[in-house]
Structure formats: C-alpha cells, structure tokens
Design a protein around this motif. Structure first.
Motif, PDB file in Angstrom:
ATOM      1  N   ALA A  61      -5.515   8.533  -1.611  1.00 15.67           N
ATOM      2  CA  ALA A  61      -4.621   8.878  -2.714  1.00 15.67           C
ATOM      3  C   ALA A  61      -3.184   8.409  -2.465  1.00 15.67           C
ATOM      4  O   ALA A  61      -2.294   8.684  -3.260  1.00 15.67           O
ATOM      5  N   VAL A  62      -2.967   7.684  -1.375  1.00 16.71           N
ATOM      6  CA  VAL A  62      -1.613   7.246  -1.009  1.00 16.71           C
ATOM      7  C   VAL A  62      -1.274   5.937  -1.710  1.00 16.71           C
ATOM      8  O   VAL A  62      -2.090   5.019  -1.756  1.00 16.71           O
ATOM      9  N   ARG A  63      -0.050   5.837  -2.238  1.00 17.47           N
ATOM     10  CA  ARG A  63       0.402   4.622  -2.916  1.00 17.47           C
ATOM     11  C   ARG A  63       1.403   3.875  -2.042  1.00 17.47           C
ATOM     12  O   ARG A  63       2.300   4.504  -1.458  1.00 17.47           O
ATOM     13  N   PRO A  64       1.330   2.548  -1.955  1.00 15.57           N
ATOM     14  CA  PRO A  64       2.351   1.779  -1.251  1.00 15.57           C
ATOM     15  C   PRO A  64       3.532   1.497  -2.176  1.00 15.57           C
ATOM     16  O   PRO A  64       3.351   1.032  -3.301  1.00 15.57           O
ATOM     17  N   VAL A  65       4.747   1.796  -1.707  1.00 15.70           N
ATOM     18  CA  VAL A  65       5.967   1.570  -2.500  1.00 15.70           C
ATOM     19  C   VAL A  65       7.059   1.019  -1.579  1.00 15.70           C
ATOM     20  O   VAL A  65       7.322   1.610  -0.516  1.00 15.70           O
ATOM     21  N   HIS A  66       7.691  -0.075  -1.979  1.00 19.58           N
ATOM     22  CA  HIS A  66       8.775  -0.643  -1.173  1.00 19.58           C
ATOM     23  C   HIS A  66       9.968   0.310  -1.165  1.00 19.58           C
ATOM     24  O   HIS A  66      10.284   0.952  -2.163  1.00 19.58           O
ATOM     25  N   ILE A  67      10.662   0.380  -0.048  1.00 21.55           N
ATOM     26  CA  ILE A  67      11.789   1.301   0.095  1.00 21.55           C
ATOM     27  C   ILE A  67      12.877   1.036  -0.934  1.00 21.55           C
ATOM     28  O   ILE A  67      13.566   1.964  -1.385  1.00 21.55           O
ATOM     29  N   ALA A  68      13.034  -0.221  -1.370  1.00 18.86           N
ATOM     30  CA  ALA A  68      14.052  -0.538  -2.375  1.00 18.86           C
ATOM     31  C   ALA A  68      13.788   0.199  -3.679  1.00 18.86           C
ATOM     32  O   ALA A  68      14.718   0.647  -4.366  1.00 18.86           O
ATOM     33  N   GLU A  69      12.516   0.339  -4.031  1.00 16.33           N
ATOM     34  CA  GLU A  69      12.162   0.997  -5.289  1.00 16.33           C
ATOM     35  C   GLU A  69      12.417   2.504  -5.217  1.00 16.33           C
ATOM     36  O   GLU A  69      12.745   3.140  -6.223  1.00 16.33           O
TER      37      GLU A  69
END
Length: 251
Positions: free
Chosen positions: A232-240
């Motif tokens: 259930a984990v989503r990858p998201v860039h720190i900039a976002e």
C-alpha cells in the motif's frame, strides 16, 4: 536569485511533475527559475557504463547551456554527483591522455555551482521549513549517490521534519542500496530484483503511506517492486512533498 533547473532525462521523460514541483517550491521561496530548453543528458549513463569519451560531448554541452547561471538545481542526487564529482575527472583524464586542458577549463566553472535540491535549500538558501503541508506517514530512502556520493547527510530529514502534518518514520536498513544502480539493474537483474524486494518490504513494515527519496530512478525501481508485491506504499519524490501546501490536496 536566478537559477536553472536541470530536470534530467528520467524526470523529463517519466516524471515531469517532479520538475513542476521544483519550480513551484523555489518560486515560493523567492527564487527565479529558468528551464533552458537546450539541456540534454549529463552523460552519466555513458560514463558509468565505461564510454567515458562518449560522455565528453554531453558534458561540454551541459557546461555551455548552464554557464550563465548562478546555480544549477536538479532533483536528482545521481546527476548532481555526475556533474560535481565526475566532470572534473573527465577533465583530468583528458589531460592525462595528452589532450590538453581545454576540457577541464570548460567544465570547471559549472561543476561547483550544481546542486541537488535538498542541499540547495539547506546550504544555499539556508532554509529547512519551506512552508509545506503533507498529512501523511512518510519513510525516507537515502539513495546511494546522495548518501555516499554527495554526502547529503541529514538535510532531507531536516526538511521533512519541518513539513506540517508529516509523520516521518524510520526505514529499517535505510542505508542499504535498493538495487537499481542504473545499468546494474539490467546486467544483474536477479540480484537487483532481490535487493528491491528487500527495500519494498522494509518500507511496508513501517506502516508508511509514502516512501520518498531524492532520485526518481530509485523510486521507479522500488515502486515497481512495491506494485508487484501489492503493498500500500506509494513512491513520491521529496520535491513533490516539499512543494505541497495546505491550499492544495497533498500528492
């Protein structure tokens, strides 16, 4: 202050939203951001695969495109490392091969002015609280180039801890490689996949909703694994994350 955004190949092709987030974030902090349309690959893939002479024209082009800016900011620790640490080696190698100092002189000015996003925020702008709001449970994966190459240290953590609503949790085995490594993932697919699975399971064990990092290439690798494992984990860039505010729905 006027800076240039070096978006990188991976982000330009697959994750343009990360570039938009960088522009939104820096503009909010009073920075004027340009996007030079003539930018291309920095040559990292060529260099890391052993085609170092083929990387030289790309390095020269990078130096020419970004020469007039006070700083070059990139949402990629690996590409920042290429410019800062490996461009000087290209110049040294050319000199050692008897080809003179021209390449070294061309690349020397731009290398020290190129920054990964989090080090630009903390070291150049001197900020850790960027006015972000992100009400999610987040784990941070320090990518190899950022951790061991650039030595980003606690900069990303300091930025994340200042985000309103964000619950930052520790990632077990955080400093272990995710297995991507660019061409490593192609040449050593089985080992790469196993390392990615370990990282995905570690992220899932934290109960985090989001796994973030400073490189979308690593997030692409881990995210693909998490998708296959149906976590259930989503990858998201720190900039976002840093670009998110209370006025807009969090990514």
């Amino acid at each position: 202050m006027r800076v240039a955004l070096f978006l990188t190949c991976v982000n330009d092709t697959l994750y343009p939203g990360t570039g938009r987030a960088v522009v939104k974030l820096l503009t909010r902090l009073g920075v004027e951001v340009d996007f030079p349309a003539a930018q291309t690959c920095c040559g990292q893939a060529h260099y890391n695969t052993g085609y170092r002479h083929d990387a030289e024209p790309l390095a020269r082009r990078f130096a020419g495109v970004f020469a007039r800016y006070e700083a070059v900011v990139t949402p990629s620790a690996s590409c920042a490392l290429m410019v800062r640490e490996l461009y000087p080696r290209l110049g040294e190698r050319a000199r050692a091969e008897g080809r003179g100092d021209a390449l070294a002189r061309t690349l020397a000015p731009v290398a020290p002015r190129t920054y990964e996003l989090t080090e630009f925020l903390v070291d150049v702008l001197g900020v850790t609280d960027v006015g972000a709001h992100y009400p999610h449970r987040v784990a941070y994966h320090p990518t190899c180039h950022g951790l061991r190459g650039l030595g980003l240290g606690d900069r990303p953590y300091r930025l994340l801890r200042a985000v309103r609503g964000l619950d930052l949790v520790d990632l077990p085995g955080a400093e272990e490689c995710c297995g991507f490594g660019g061409t490593f993932a192609l040449k050593n697919a089985d080992v790469s996949a196993a390392m990615g699975a370990d990282k995905a399971r570690s992220a899932e064990s934290t109960g985090a909703q989001v796994l973030c990092a400073a490189d979308n290439s690593c997030l692409m690798h881990i995210g693909g694994t998490m998708s296959r494992l149906r976590t259930a984990v989503r990858p998201v860039h720190i900039a976002e994350i840093l670009a998110s505010t209370e006025e807009e729905p969090a990514a």
